[in-house]
Design a protein around this motif. Structure first.
Motif, PDB file in Angstrom:
ATOM      1  N   GLU A  82      -9.006  -1.666   5.820  1.00  0.00           N
ATOM      2  CA  GLU A  82      -8.886  -3.055   5.356  1.00  0.00           C
ATOM      3  C   GLU A  82      -8.392  -4.002   6.437  1.00  0.00           C
ATOM      4  OE1 GLU A  82      -7.093  -3.843   1.590  1.00  0.00           O
ATOM      5  OE2 GLU A  82      -8.290  -2.307   0.587  1.00  0.00           O
ATOM      6  N   PHE A  83      -7.502  -3.511   7.319  1.00  0.00           N
ATOM      7  CA  PHE A  83      -6.799  -4.443   8.208  1.00  0.00           C
ATOM      8  C   PHE A  83      -6.984  -4.202   9.706  1.00  0.00           C
ATOM      9  CE2 PHE A  83      -3.811  -4.188   4.415  1.00  0.00           C
ATOM     10  CZ  PHE A  83      -4.278  -5.367   3.843  1.00  0.00           C
ATOM     11  N   ALA A  84      -7.275  -2.970  10.141  1.00  0.00           N
ATOM     12  CA  ALA A  84      -7.272  -2.684  11.581  1.00  0.00           C
ATOM     13  C   ALA A  84      -8.427  -3.379  12.288  1.00  0.00           C
ATOM     14  CB  ALA A  84      -7.325  -1.177  11.816  1.00  0.00           C
ATOM     15  N   LEU A  85      -8.177  -3.729  13.561  1.00  0.00           N
ATOM     16  CA  LEU A  85      -9.167  -4.459  14.363  1.00  0.00           C
ATOM     17  C   LEU A  85      -9.950  -3.518  15.279  1.00  0.00           C
ATOM     18  CD1 LEU A  85      -6.842  -7.443  15.374  1.00  0.00           C
ATOM     19  CD2 LEU A  85      -8.555  -7.388  13.532  1.00  0.00           C
ATOM     20  N   LYS A  92       0.844  -1.221   0.000  1.00  0.00           N
ATOM     21  CA  LYS A  92       0.000   0.000   0.000  1.00  0.00           C
ATOM     22  C   LYS A  92       0.867   1.254   0.000  1.00  0.00           C
ATOM     23  CE  LYS A  92      -4.372  -1.505   1.058  1.00  0.00           C
ATOM     24  NZ  LYS A  92      -5.511  -1.312   0.134  1.00  0.00           N
ATOM     25  N   PHE A  93       1.962   1.235   0.782  1.00  0.00           N
ATOM     26  CA  PHE A  93       2.867   2.389   0.785  1.00  0.00           C
ATOM     27  C   PHE A  93       3.458   2.585  -0.610  1.00  0.00           C
ATOM     28  CE2 PHE A  93       3.964   1.208   5.465  1.00  0.00           C
ATOM     29  CZ  PHE A  93       2.882   1.920   5.940  1.00  0.00           C
ATOM     30  N   GLU A  94       3.955   1.501  -1.183  1.00  0.00           N
ATOM     31  CA  GLU A  94       4.627   1.598  -2.479  1.00  0.00           C
ATOM     32  C   GLU A  94       3.657   2.006  -3.590  1.00  0.00           C
ATOM     33  OE1 GLU A  94       8.461  -1.302  -1.690  1.00  0.00           O
ATOM     34  OE2 GLU A  94       6.799  -2.125  -2.844  1.00  0.00           O
ATOM     35  N   GLU A  95       2.443   1.483  -3.548  1.00  0.00           N
ATOM     36  CA  GLU A  95       1.431   1.863  -4.553  1.00  0.00           C
ATOM     37  C   GLU A  95       1.128   3.355  -4.485  1.00  0.00           C
ATOM     38  OE1 GLU A  95      -1.870  -0.728  -3.653  1.00  0.00           O
ATOM     39  OE2 GLU A  95      -0.725  -2.484  -4.325  1.00  0.00           O
ATOM     40  N   ALA A  96       1.266   3.938  -3.283  1.00  0.00           N
ATOM     41  CA  ALA A  96       1.007   5.374  -3.107  1.00  0.00           C
ATOM     42  C   ALA A  96       2.216   6.229  -3.506  1.00  0.00           C
ATOM     43  CB  ALA A  96       0.626   5.651  -1.658  1.00  0.00           C
ATOM     44  N   GLY A  97       3.306   5.592  -3.924  1.00  0.00           N
ATOM     45  CA  GLY A  97       4.485   6.344  -4.358  1.00  0.00           C
ATOM     46  C   GLY A  97       5.490   6.599  -3.258  1.00  0.00           C
ATOM     47  N   GLU A 153      -2.837   9.585   4.590  1.00  0.00           N
ATOM     48  CA  GLU A 153      -3.954   9.273   3.694  1.00  0.00           C
ATOM     49  C   GLU A 153      -4.071   7.753   3.485  1.00  0.00           C
ATOM     50  OE1 GLU A 153      -3.874  12.250   0.464  1.00  0.00           O
ATOM     51  OE2 GLU A 153      -4.528  10.564  -0.799  1.00  0.00           O
ATOM     52  N   VAL A 154      -2.928   7.113   3.237  1.00  0.00           N
ATOM     53  CA  VAL A 154      -2.918   5.670   2.993  1.00  0.00           C
ATOM     54  C   VAL A 154      -3.322   4.890   4.252  1.00  0.00           C
ATOM     55  CG1 VAL A 154      -1.433   3.695   2.379  1.00  0.00           C
ATOM     56  CG2 VAL A 154      -1.156   5.875   1.209  1.00  0.00           C
ATOM     57  N   MET A 155      -2.930   5.403   5.440  1.00  0.00           N
ATOM     58  CA  MET A 155      -3.292   4.724   6.692  1.00  0.00           C
ATOM     59  C   MET A 155      -4.788   4.810   6.958  1.00  0.00           C
ATOM     60  SD  MET A 155      -0.360   5.539   9.531  1.00  0.00           S
ATOM     61  CE  MET A 155      -0.653   7.306   9.571  1.00  0.00           C
ATOM     62  N   GLY A 156      -5.396   5.964   6.702  1.00  0.00           N
ATOM     63  CA  GLY A 156      -6.798   6.187   7.048  1.00  0.00           C
ATOM     64  C   GLY A 156      -6.942   6.641   8.491  1.00  0.00           C
ATOM     65  N   ALA A 157      -8.161   6.939   8.906  1.00  0.00           N
ATOM     66  CA  ALA A 157      -8.433   7.476  10.244  1.00  0.00           C
ATOM     67  C   ALA A 157      -7.979   6.500  11.328  1.00  0.00           C
ATOM     68  CB  ALA A 157      -9.917   7.768  10.385  1.00  0.00           C
ATOM     69  N   THR A 158      -7.578   7.072  12.487  1.00  0.00           N
ATOM     70  CA  THR A 158      -7.094   6.267  13.625  1.00  0.00           C
ATOM     71  C   THR A 158      -8.067   5.148  13.985  1.00  0.00           C
ATOM     72  OG1 THR A 158      -5.993   8.226  14.509  1.00  0.00           O
ATOM     73  CG2 THR A 158      -6.308   6.398  16.033  1.00  0.00           C
ATOM     74  N   ASN A 159      -9.354   5.501  14.061  1.00  0.00           N
ATOM     75  CA  ASN A 159     -10.383   4.505  14.353  1.00  0.00           C
ATOM     76  C   ASN A 159     -10.831   3.863  13.035  1.00  0.00           C
ATOM     77  OD1 ASN A 159     -12.645   3.049  15.043  1.00  0.00           O
ATOM     78  ND2 ASN A 159     -13.434   4.610  16.442  1.00  0.00           N
ATOM     79  N   PRO A 160     -10.639   2.543  12.875  1.00  0.00           N
ATOM     80  CA  PRO A 160     -10.981   1.902  11.599  1.00  0.00           C
ATOM     81  C   PRO A 160     -12.438   2.107  11.185  1.00  0.00           C
ATOM     82  CG  PRO A 160     -10.484   0.261  13.304  1.00  0.00           C
ATOM     83  CD  PRO A 160     -10.073   1.598  13.842  1.00  0.00           C
ATOM     84  N   GLU A 161     -13.309   2.345  12.174  1.00  0.00           N
ATOM     85  CA  GLU A 161     -14.729   2.600  11.836  1.00  0.00           C
ATOM     86  C   GLU A 161     -14.888   3.895  11.039  1.00  0.00           C
ATOM     87  OE1 GLU A 161     -17.245   2.459  15.292  1.00  0.00           O
ATOM     88  OE2 GLU A 161     -16.525   0.470  15.848  1.00  0.00           O
ATOM     89  N   VAL A 183      -1.130   0.277  12.019  1.00  0.00           N
ATOM     90  CA  VAL A 183      -0.014   1.150  11.636  1.00  0.00           C
ATOM     91  C   VAL A 183       0.024   2.424  12.478  1.00  0.00           C
ATOM     92  CG1 VAL A 183       0.434   0.465   9.233  1.00  0.00           C
ATOM     93  CG2 VAL A 183      -1.471   2.022   9.732  1.00  0.00           C
ATOM     94  N   HIS A 184       1.230   2.960  12.612  1.00  0.00           N
ATOM     95  CA  HIS A 184       1.441   4.306  13.151  1.00  0.00           C
ATOM     96  C   HIS A 184       2.162   5.115  12.082  1.00  0.00           C
ATOM     97  CE1 HIS A 184       2.932   7.640  15.594  1.00  0.00           C
ATOM     98  NE2 HIS A 184       4.101   7.434  15.006  1.00  0.00           N
ATOM     99  N   GLY A 185       1.863   6.391  11.972  1.00  0.00           N
ATOM    100  CA  GLY A 185       2.619   7.279  11.089  1.00  0.00           C
ATOM    101  C   GLY A 185       2.791   8.633  11.733  1.00  0.00           C
ATOM    102  N   SER A 186       3.932   9.275  11.492  1.00  0.00           N
ATOM    103  CA  SER A 186       4.198  10.602  12.064  1.00  0.00           C
ATOM    104  C   SER A 186       3.128  11.594  11.618  1.00  0.00           C
ATOM    105  CB  SER A 186       5.549  11.124  11.584  1.00  0.00           C
ATOM    106  OG  SER A 186       6.559  10.183  11.834  1.00  0.00           O
ATOM    107  N   ASP A 187       2.858  12.583  12.509  1.00  0.00           N
ATOM    108  CA  ASP A 187       1.799  13.549  12.185  1.00  0.00           C
ATOM    109  C   ASP A 187       2.320  14.909  11.720  1.00  0.00           C
ATOM    110  OD1 ASP A 187       2.724  14.533  14.584  1.00  0.00           O
ATOM    111  OD2 ASP A 187       0.850  14.212  15.683  1.00  0.00           O
TER     112      ASP A 187
END
Ligand code: CMP
Length: 139
Positions: A105-108, A25-30, A87-95, A115-119
């Motif tokens: 797609e993946f978060a429980l 997903k990261f690589e597809e996003a460039g 953007e690729v990660m999506g909102a913190t809450n998968p809902e 995933v975590h990403g810097s803000d």
């Protein structure tokens, strides 16, 4: 501008063997992986990394979760890498995450969110330096 950001593939994802699908997903996003390692954090390291959250009610749960399995720490590089990764990660809450995002797609749950990403640029620099030396960043 070309930026670098810091990413963690979290225990819920490594445990379910999703590392490759998340990297895709990261690589597809460039985004390019310019550093990557699989590690298991100690409790002290998790508490230090998440220090800004130490007063939050979920802090202990968060740290225990982050040491429960190995994680994959990475540096991602690309045009507007910080925003692009978020953007690729999506909102913190998968809902609340948009279709096609990693968390949708993946978060429980909000805690086990894959995933975590810097803000921001300052936190990206701090988080990269926490885990990597300059020699480990190969663009
Ligand atoms: P992360 O980007 O790694 O930074 C802090 C983390 O705290 C966040 O992702 C969430 O996974 C986690 N978090 C936020 N809110 C909660 C919550 N209510 N319960 C458990 N974990 C949470």
């Amino acid at each position: 501008a070309i930026q670098r950001t810091f990413s963690i593939i979290k225990p819920d994802a490594t445990k379910r063997n999703l590392t490759g699908q998340i990297v895709a997903k990261f690589e597809e996003a460039g985004l390019r992986i310019v550093a990557s390692k699989r590690i298991q954090l100690t409790l002290a390291q998790a508490q230090q990394f998440y220090g800004v959250h130490s007063e939050r009610p979920f802090f202990d749960e968060l740290c225990e979760f982050m040491i429960s399995e190995p994680i994959v720490v990475q540096v991602l590089e690309g045009e507007d890498a910080i925003a692009k990764n978020r953007e690729v990660m999506g909102a913190t809450n998968p809902e609340d995450a948009a279709p096609g995002t990693i968390r949708k797609e993946f978060a429980l749950s909000i805690g086990e969110n894959s995933v975590h990403g810097s803000d921001a640029p300052e936190t990206a620099a701090e988080e990269i330096a926490f885990f990597f030396s300059g020699l480990e960043l190969v663009g």
